[in-house]
Scaffold this active site. Structure first.
Site, mmCIF file in Angstrom:
data_model
loop_
_atom_site.group_PDB
_atom_site.id
_atom_site.type_symbol
_atom_site.label_atom_id
_atom_site.label_comp_id
_atom_site.label_asym_id
_atom_site.label_seq_id
_atom_site.Cartn_x
_atom_site.Cartn_y
_atom_site.Cartn_z
ATOM 1 N N ASP A 81 0.675 -4.089 13.620
ATOM 2 C CA ASP A 81 0.698 -2.717 13.590
ATOM 3 C C ASP A 81 2.067 -2.293 14.526
ATOM 4 O O ASP A 81 2.265 -2.967 15.610
ATOM 5 C CB ASP A 81 -0.311 -1.962 14.302
ATOM 6 C CG ASP A 81 -0.501 -0.506 14.090
ATOM 7 O OD1 ASP A 81 -0.496 0.024 13.000
ATOM 8 O OD2 ASP A 81 0.043 0.179 15.332
ATOM 9 N N GLU B 80 4.384 -4.796 10.241
ATOM 10 C CA GLU B 80 4.673 -3.320 9.806
ATOM 11 C C GLU B 80 5.802 -3.003 10.744
ATOM 12 O O GLU B 80 5.848 -2.594 12.004
ATOM 13 C CB GLU B 80 3.536 -2.313 10.540
ATOM 14 C CG GLU B 80 3.607 -1.117 9.883
ATOM 15 C CD GLU B 80 3.042 0.108 10.772
ATOM 16 O OE1 GLU B 80 2.922 1.093 10.088
ATOM 17 O OE2 GLU B 80 2.940 0.157 11.849
HETATM 18 C C1 GLC Z 1 0.729 2.365 12.514
HETATM 19 C C2 GLC Z 1 -0.497 2.646 11.595
HETATM 20 C C3 GLC Z 1 -0.865 3.961 11.843
HETATM 21 C C4 GLC Z 1 -1.072 4.322 12.951
HETATM 22 C C5 GLC Z 1 0.130 3.886 13.887
HETATM 23 C C6 GLC Z 1 -0.302 3.797 15.679
HETATM 24 O O1 GLC Z 1 1.985 3.064 11.819
HETATM 25 O O2 GLC Z 1 -0.348 2.208 10.100
HETATM 26 O O3 GLC Z 1 -1.757 4.390 10.930
HETATM 27 O O4 GLC Z 1 -1.350 5.623 13.551
HETATM 28 O O5 GLC Z 1 0.243 2.791 13.724
HETATM 29 O O6 GLC Z 1 -1.194 2.790 15.896
#
Ligand code: GLC
Ligand code: CA
Length: 584
Positions: free
Chosen positions: A234, A288
């Protein structure tokens, strides 16, 4: 309308009975991730096993056959750990415990093992940038003095100005508002501030601290030991901050932005890769990495770093041939030098559902422009979402499917405000509608809510209300309809799995006019998408494998895609006959 789904719709069945995860799945194919179809389960909204209106692991366990029939290779679970759910579980209080609303650690272990008997690998979500404010480390930090070792694991700073009333710097939270919250001292006086790039319930960790690094390597081991095949990381580009915490310059040099995509991140992921590689089978790291520069993004995919990263550039593009082609070309060009496969992602739990997006006049996606109440043509959006599914599934690399997209669910834009939960909605004072609309519990069967999401006789309603017209979109209804979105997805994934030309590899564009994208994969496979307002003639000398709209008359409708198999090898000089000619 009869859609040209030429494939039958019987299920593929499962490969149940192959034994435990470590022996069977991991020995099977160490390159699995380069072509994998990965299905994202947002646990809270997938299936509720115990009837409290909240999806859980028991619910997932009853639906593994469904996922096997759909034809996915892996499930990515959004965070299932102990969490106060201030941000849907992305506020983790304990990485080694499952939230009781979802189940138990033993149940997660059983789920991982059962999934593997269906030939399905498990990917867990690791959230390294921050923890929950209820995490033991943060609670200890709050209870300790400024300058204490407990506080050094986070970003505590005195305020600026007289009395320290001003934030240490002007950084903003991704969820709107300031990125700093002031604490109180034990005597009740105002104390230091702490940094949170997301909500105040998600304090950022200090990744320059050795405890933070060691702890996360141990967390990786904890889950790899339990048989997971990978981790989704994440907010992977945010971990490192410039310790001076300067203001964000107007044009930061690449790698030197104070809190995003800093060069020091790469050494962290090299360490993580060493941990993953120390396990048998291929345990993958998926980042991500939400940064606009595709070349910077590809740097994370060098052979000793992450395996893949989500391709958000494509997800943001409008329904437009030239724009999507540009994204595909840029993506493939950026990935080629590092030897990593691309990923294709139409949506996830953070973005507007494609059926809704593609039904709007501006069909691109950006958080900053997200607005509720935009006029939407859902029929148009659904046609395009079908076409987009075939387009993405034919591109080289791996594919992500967000739960419910295979049912063609739309964004639910009229949720009652009092039931909204997303901090994005609250922190923007409602100017951003938030992400609850793509997180509504799935409809499985029956004619009324909860549509089989919860078992019969459940005491509680689903945690977000389901639209009544989802009766037409349940799995049960769609399984009976050979032209449904679900049937299209099943046929698509079955062909993708059996056709060696698909998945990882190369593509070759075929010239096709401005509003059409056509490309070949391997010897004989062709994908054509018609973005123009008029039908186009399909090339002759091809077998129609699958189409997102009726193409049985030899014409591909507007906003539709077709998969074809050429009777002749495309790589041996005998091009296609008909409107789509030769290489570019
Ligand atoms: C990422 C996740 C999202 C979350 C954020 C903070 O972007 O996909 O859902 O709110 O991180 O952890
Ligand atoms: Ca439940």
């Amino acid at each position: 309308m009869t859609d040209g789904v030429l494939e039958g719709t019987t299920s593929t069945g499962s490969t149940a009975g192959t034994g435990g995860w470590s022996q069977s799945l991991f020995a099977a194919d160490d390159q699995w991730w380069r072509s994998a179809v990965i299905y994202q389960v947002y646990v809270r909204s997938f299936a509720d096993g115990n009837g409290d209106g909240i999806g859980d692991l028991a619910g997932v366990r009853t639906r593994l056959q469904y996922l096997a029939d759909l034809g996915v290779d892996a499930i990515w679970f959004t965070p299932w750990y102990l969490s106060p759910l201030a941000d849907g579980g992305y506020d983790v209080a304990d990485y080694r415990a499952i939230d009781p609303a979802f189940g138990s650690l033993g149940e997660a272990e059983r789920l991982i093992s059962e999934a593997s008997t269906f030939g399905i690998r498990t990917i867990v979500d690791i959230v390294p940038n921050h923890v929950s404010d209820q995490h033991a480390w943060f609670q200890a930090a709050l209870a300790s003095e400024p300058g204490s070792p407990e506080r050094a694991r986070f970003w505590f700073r005195p305020g600026r100005g007289e009395d320290g009333n001003e934030m240490p710097n002007g950084w903003l939270s991704k969820f709107s508002g300031p990125a700093w919250t002031r604490t109180r001292n034990s005597d009740g006086t105002p104390g230091e501030w702490y940094l949170h790039l997301f909500s105040p319930e998600q304090p950022d960790l200090n990744w320059n601290h050795p405890d933070v690094r060691a702890e996360h390597e141990a967390i990786l081991e904890f889950w790899f030991d339990r048989g997971v095949a990978g981790v989704r990381i994440d907010s992977a580009a945010l971990l490192i901050k410039d310790p001076a915490l300067p203001e964000i310059p107007a044009a930061p040099k690449p790698g030197q932005h104070p809190n995003t995509d800093r060069d020091e991140l790469h050494e962290i992921y090299r360490r993580w890769r060493a941990v993953a590689d120390s396990y048998p089978g291929t345990r993958i790291l998926v980042g991500e990495i939400w940064i606009p520069d595709t070349e910077r993004c590809a740097m994370y995919l060098r052979p000793d770093e992450l395996h893949t990263a989500f391709n958000f550039d494509f997800l943001g593009r409008a329904w437009d041939a030239a724009s999507m082609k540009a994204s595909i070309d840029t993506t493939l060009a950026a990935h080629a030098p590092v030897g990593a496969p691309a990923t294709w992602v139409l949506s996830n739990h953070d973005v507007t559902r494609p059926v809704t997006r593609y039904g709007q006049e501006d069909s691109s996606f950006a958080f900053a422009t997200k607005r509720a109440g935009t006029p939407t043509d859902l029929d148009l959006g659904r046609r395009r979402a079908r076409a987009a599914a075939l387009l993405c599934a034919a591109l080289p690399g791996s594919l992500y499917i967000y739960q419910g997209d295979e049912l063609g669910l739309e964004e639910v834009q009229d949720l009652p405000p009092e039931q909204l939960q997303d901090p994005m909605y609250f922190r923007s004072a409602g100017s951003d509608p938030g992400r609850d609309g793509c997180r509504v519990p799935l409809p499985w069967a029956g004619t009324d809510s909860p549509f089989g999401f919860s078992p019969a006789g459940a005491m509680s309603e689903p945690w977000l209300p389901q639209p009544s017209h989802w009766a037409e979109l349940t799995v049960e209804t769609q399984e009976r309809d050979p032209n449904s979105m679900l049937s299209l997805y099943r046929s698509m994934l079955r062909i993708r799995r059996s056709d060696p030309d698909l998945g990882d590899g190369h593509l070759e564009w075929r010239s096709s006019g401005p509003d059409v994208l056509a490309f070949a994969r391997g010897e004989r496979f062709i994908c054509i998408t018609n973005f123009s307002p008029v039908p186009i003639e399909l090339p002759s000398g091809c077998l129609l494998l699958l189409a997102s709209a009726d193409a049985s008359d030899g014409f591909l409708r507007s906003d539709a895609s077709a998969w074809l198999r050429s009777e002749h090898s495309l790589t041996q000089g005998r091009g296609l006959r008909g409107p789509i000619e030769g290489g570019e």
